[in-house]
Write an enzyme that holds these catalytic residues in place. Structure first.
Site, mmCIF file in Angstrom:
data_model
loop_
_atom_site.group_PDB
_atom_site.id
_atom_site.type_symbol
_atom_site.label_atom_id
_atom_site.label_comp_id
_atom_site.label_asym_id
_atom_site.label_seq_id
_atom_site.Cartn_x
_atom_site.Cartn_y
_atom_site.Cartn_z
ATOM 1 N N HIS A 88 0.833 -1.208 0.000
ATOM 2 C CA HIS A 88 0.000 0.000 0.000
ATOM 3 C C HIS A 88 0.863 1.252 0.000
ATOM 4 O O HIS A 88 0.591 2.214 -0.731
ATOM 5 C CB HIS A 88 -0.916 0.005 1.230
ATOM 6 N N HIS B 130 1.633 -3.796 9.221
ATOM 7 C CA HIS B 130 2.991 -3.646 8.699
ATOM 8 C C HIS B 130 3.930 -3.156 9.788
ATOM 9 O O HIS B 130 3.541 -2.393 10.674
ATOM 10 C CB HIS B 130 3.030 -2.645 7.535
#
Length: 239
Positions: A152, A201
Protein backbone atom coordinates in the site's frame (compact mmCIF):
# COMPACT_ATOMS: atom_id res chain seq x y z
CA UNK A 1 17.89 43.80 -12.88
CA UNK A 2 17.61 40.22 -11.65
CA UNK A 3 16.00 39.69 -8.28
CA UNK A 4 18.62 38.01 -6.00
CA UNK A 5 15.97 35.72 -4.51
CA UNK A 6 14.89 34.34 -7.89
CA UNK A 7 18.29 34.30 -9.59
CA UNK A 8 19.18 30.73 -8.46
CA UNK A 9 15.86 29.39 -9.78
CA UNK A 10 16.34 31.17 -13.10
CA UNK A 11 19.86 29.78 -13.35
CA UNK A 12 18.60 26.25 -12.69
CA UNK A 13 15.99 26.62 -15.44
CA UNK A 14 18.73 27.57 -17.89
CA UNK A 15 20.82 24.58 -16.83
CA UNK A 16 18.45 21.69 -17.36
CA UNK A 17 21.30 19.19 -17.33
CA UNK A 18 22.19 20.13 -13.76
CA UNK A 19 18.63 19.70 -12.52
CA UNK A 20 18.44 16.36 -14.31
CA UNK A 21 21.62 15.28 -12.56
CA UNK A 22 20.13 16.30 -9.23
CA UNK A 23 17.01 14.23 -9.92
CA UNK A 24 19.17 11.30 -11.03
CA UNK A 25 21.20 11.57 -7.82
CA UNK A 26 17.96 11.49 -5.82
CA UNK A 27 16.85 8.35 -7.67
CA UNK A 28 20.18 6.64 -6.97
CA UNK A 29 19.98 7.73 -3.34
CA UNK A 30 16.49 6.29 -2.91
CA UNK A 31 17.49 2.98 -4.51
CA UNK A 32 20.62 2.77 -2.35
CA UNK A 33 18.65 3.55 0.82
CA UNK A 34 16.05 0.89 -0.11
CA UNK A 35 18.79 -1.70 -0.65
CA UNK A 36 20.49 -0.86 2.66
CA UNK A 37 17.20 -1.02 4.53
CA UNK A 38 16.30 -4.34 2.91
CA UNK A 39 19.67 -5.75 3.95
CA UNK A 40 19.13 -4.64 7.56
CA UNK A 41 15.64 -6.14 7.60
CA UNK A 42 16.84 -9.48 6.21
CA UNK A 43 19.55 -9.62 8.88
CA UNK A 44 17.00 -8.85 11.62
CA UNK A 45 18.79 -5.68 12.71
CA UNK A 46 15.57 -3.63 12.72
CA UNK A 47 13.51 -6.03 14.83
CA UNK A 48 13.69 -4.10 18.12
CA UNK A 49 13.14 -0.72 16.47
CA UNK A 50 10.14 -2.03 14.55
CA UNK A 51 8.66 -3.51 17.70
CA UNK A 52 9.09 -0.33 19.74
CA UNK A 53 7.64 1.93 17.05
CA UNK A 54 4.68 -0.36 16.45
CA UNK A 55 3.84 -0.48 20.16
CA UNK A 56 3.97 3.32 20.36
CA UNK A 57 0.69 3.31 18.45
CA UNK A 58 -0.89 0.84 20.89
CA UNK A 59 -2.52 1.22 24.29
CA UNK A 60 0.17 0.50 26.90
CA UNK A 61 -2.36 -1.33 29.10
CA UNK A 62 -3.79 -3.33 26.19
CA UNK A 63 -1.48 -3.70 23.14
CA UNK A 64 -4.36 -5.24 21.20
CA UNK A 65 -6.05 -1.83 21.13
CA UNK A 66 -4.71 1.06 19.01
CA UNK A 67 -4.27 4.40 20.75
CA UNK A 68 -7.01 7.00 20.43
CA UNK A 69 -10.81 6.82 20.27
CA UNK A 70 -12.60 4.03 18.42
CA UNK A 71 -13.45 6.22 15.44
CA UNK A 72 -9.74 6.72 14.81
CA UNK A 73 -9.56 3.07 13.72
CA UNK A 74 -12.23 3.77 11.11
CA UNK A 75 -10.27 6.80 9.95
CA UNK A 76 -7.22 4.55 9.66
CA UNK A 77 -9.13 2.11 7.47
CA UNK A 78 -10.37 4.98 5.30
CA UNK A 79 -6.84 6.28 4.85
CA UNK A 80 -5.39 2.86 4.12
CA UNK A 81 -8.00 2.40 1.38
CA UNK A 82 -6.35 5.30 -0.47
CA UNK A 83 -3.47 2.91 -1.16
CA UNK A 84 -5.70 0.14 -2.48
CA UNK A 85 -5.63 -0.97 -6.10
CA UNK A 86 -9.19 0.16 -6.90
CA UNK A 87 -8.72 3.69 -5.51
CA UNK A 88 -5.32 4.06 -7.16
CA UNK A 89 -6.72 2.90 -10.49
CA UNK A 90 -9.49 5.49 -10.27
CA UNK A 91 -6.95 8.21 -9.44
CA UNK A 92 -4.80 7.23 -12.41
CA UNK A 93 -7.77 7.23 -14.78
CA UNK A 94 -8.93 10.61 -13.46
CA UNK A 95 -5.48 12.10 -14.05
CA UNK A 96 -5.33 10.52 -17.50
CA UNK A 97 -8.67 12.17 -18.27
CA UNK A 98 -7.20 15.51 -17.18
CA UNK A 99 -4.43 15.23 -19.78
CA UNK A 100 -6.84 13.85 -22.38
CA UNK A 101 -9.04 16.94 -22.03
CA UNK A 102 -5.94 19.11 -22.40
CA UNK A 103 -5.07 17.12 -25.55
CA UNK A 104 -1.69 16.21 -24.11
CA UNK A 105 -1.78 12.70 -25.47
CA UNK A 106 1.91 11.98 -25.05
CA UNK A 107 1.80 12.90 -21.38
CA UNK A 108 -1.37 10.87 -20.88
CA UNK A 109 0.20 7.75 -22.37
CA UNK A 110 3.42 8.23 -20.41
CA UNK A 111 1.41 8.69 -17.21
CA UNK A 112 -0.46 5.42 -17.74
CA UNK A 113 2.73 3.50 -18.49
CA UNK A 114 4.67 5.06 -15.61
CA UNK A 115 2.06 4.48 -12.91
CA UNK A 116 1.02 1.07 -14.22
CA UNK A 117 4.63 -0.02 -14.40
CA UNK A 118 5.30 1.25 -10.89
CA UNK A 119 2.39 -0.69 -9.42
CA UNK A 120 3.64 -3.82 -11.21
CA UNK A 121 7.14 -3.32 -9.80
CA UNK A 122 5.64 -2.83 -6.34
CA UNK A 123 3.77 -6.13 -6.62
CA UNK A 124 6.86 -7.97 -7.84
CA UNK A 125 9.02 -6.52 -5.05
CA UNK A 126 7.03 -8.44 -2.47
CA UNK A 127 7.89 -11.74 -4.12
CA UNK A 128 11.57 -11.16 -3.41
CA UNK A 129 11.05 -11.09 0.35
CA UNK A 130 9.12 -13.34 2.69
CA UNK A 131 8.90 -11.28 5.84
CA UNK A 132 6.05 -12.27 8.16
CA UNK A 133 3.43 -9.72 9.10
CA UNK A 134 3.53 -8.26 12.64
CA UNK A 135 2.24 -10.76 15.18
CA UNK A 136 2.40 -8.53 18.26
CA UNK A 137 -1.06 -7.06 17.73
CA UNK A 138 -4.29 -8.03 15.96
CA UNK A 139 -4.61 -6.92 12.34
CA UNK A 140 -7.27 -4.26 11.88
CA UNK A 141 -7.30 -4.79 8.10
CA UNK A 142 -7.44 -7.91 5.95
CA UNK A 143 -4.06 -8.92 4.50
CA UNK A 144 -2.98 -11.72 2.17
CA UNK A 145 0.66 -11.16 1.21
CA UNK A 146 4.08 -10.89 2.86
CA UNK A 147 5.08 -7.81 4.83
CA UNK A 148 8.13 -6.27 3.11
CA UNK A 149 7.89 -3.81 1.50
CA UNK A 150 4.48 -2.36 2.26
CA UNK A 151 2.51 -2.69 -0.95
CA UNK A 152 0.00 0.00 0.00
CA UNK A 153 2.77 2.44 0.92
CA UNK A 154 4.81 1.78 -2.20
CA UNK A 155 1.86 1.79 -4.58
CA UNK A 156 0.56 4.99 -3.00
CA UNK A 157 3.98 6.63 -3.34
CA UNK A 158 4.34 5.40 -6.92
CA UNK A 159 0.88 6.58 -7.92
CA UNK A 160 0.35 9.82 -6.03
CA UNK A 161 3.92 11.12 -6.33
CA UNK A 162 4.09 10.24 -10.04
CA UNK A 163 0.70 11.86 -10.63
CA UNK A 164 1.90 14.83 -8.61
CA UNK A 165 5.07 15.43 -10.63
CA UNK A 166 3.27 14.91 -13.93
CA UNK A 167 0.40 17.26 -13.07
CA UNK A 168 2.85 19.81 -11.65
CA UNK A 169 4.67 19.82 -15.00
CA UNK A 170 1.42 20.92 -16.68
CA UNK A 171 0.76 23.80 -14.29
CA UNK A 172 2.38 27.18 -14.98
CA UNK A 173 2.37 28.74 -11.52
CA UNK A 174 4.95 27.68 -8.96
CA UNK A 175 2.52 27.82 -6.04
CA UNK A 176 0.20 25.40 -7.84
CA UNK A 177 3.07 23.03 -8.49
CA UNK A 178 4.08 23.12 -4.82
CA UNK A 179 0.47 22.61 -3.70
CA UNK A 180 -0.02 19.52 -5.89
CA UNK A 181 3.25 17.98 -4.72
CA UNK A 182 2.46 18.65 -1.06
CA UNK A 183 -0.96 17.02 -1.38
CA UNK A 184 0.56 13.99 -3.14
CA UNK A 185 3.23 13.62 -0.45
CA UNK A 186 0.72 14.07 2.39
CA UNK A 187 -1.59 11.34 1.07
CA UNK A 188 1.40 9.03 0.64
CA UNK A 189 2.54 9.61 4.22
CA UNK A 190 -0.94 9.11 5.67
CA UNK A 191 -1.41 5.82 3.85
CA UNK A 192 1.88 4.52 5.24
CA UNK A 193 1.12 5.61 8.81
CA UNK A 194 -2.28 3.96 8.63
CA UNK A 195 -0.67 0.62 7.78
CA UNK A 196 1.40 0.68 10.97
CA UNK A 197 -1.51 2.00 13.03
CA UNK A 198 -3.69 -0.89 11.87
CA UNK A 199 -0.96 -3.34 12.84
CA UNK A 200 -0.55 -4.88 9.40
CA UNK A 201 2.99 -3.65 8.70
CA UNK A 202 6.24 -3.03 10.50
CA UNK A 203 7.45 0.60 10.27
CA UNK A 204 10.43 -0.43 8.12
CA UNK A 205 8.03 -2.05 5.65
CA UNK A 206 6.40 1.34 5.19
CA UNK A 207 9.71 3.19 4.98
CA UNK A 208 10.86 0.79 2.25
CA UNK A 209 7.62 1.38 0.37
CA UNK A 210 8.09 5.15 0.58
CA UNK A 211 11.69 4.92 -0.64
CA UNK A 212 10.81 2.65 -3.55
CA UNK A 213 7.84 4.73 -4.59
CA UNK A 214 9.66 8.06 -4.30
CA UNK A 215 12.57 6.69 -6.32
CA UNK A 216 10.17 5.53 -9.03
CA UNK A 217 8.38 8.89 -9.14
CA UNK A 218 11.66 10.79 -9.50
CA UNK A 219 12.79 8.40 -12.22
CA UNK A 220 9.50 9.10 -14.02
CA UNK A 221 10.15 12.84 -13.74
CA UNK A 222 13.58 12.36 -15.27
CA UNK A 223 12.09 10.24 -18.03
CA UNK A 224 9.44 12.87 -18.77
CA UNK A 225 12.12 15.53 -19.14
CA UNK A 226 14.13 13.39 -21.54
CA UNK A 227 11.05 12.53 -23.60
CA UNK A 228 10.00 16.18 -23.67
CA UNK A 229 13.30 17.07 -25.34
CA UNK A 230 12.56 14.55 -28.07
CA UNK A 231 9.04 15.88 -28.52
CA UNK A 232 7.29 12.72 -27.31
CA UNK A 233 5.91 14.37 -24.16
CA UNK A 234 4.71 17.93 -23.73
CA UNK A 235 7.26 20.30 -22.20
CA UNK A 236 6.95 21.51 -18.63
CA UNK A 237 5.14 24.80 -18.20
CA UNK A 238 6.58 27.58 -16.07
CA UNK A 239 5.88 31.20 -15.23
Amino acid sequence: MTNPTTAPLAWLRRNVELTSLIVLAAVVGAVWAFAELADEVVEGATRDLDRDLLLLLRNSDDPATPIGPHYLQEIGRDLTALGGVVVLTLAILAAAGFFLLRRQYGTMLYLLIATGGGILVSSLAKSGFDRPRPDLVPHESIVYTASFPSGHSMMAAVTYLTLGVMIARALPQRRLKVYVLIVAALITVLVGISRVYLGVHWPTDVLAGWLGGAGWAMACLLGARLLARRGHVERERSE
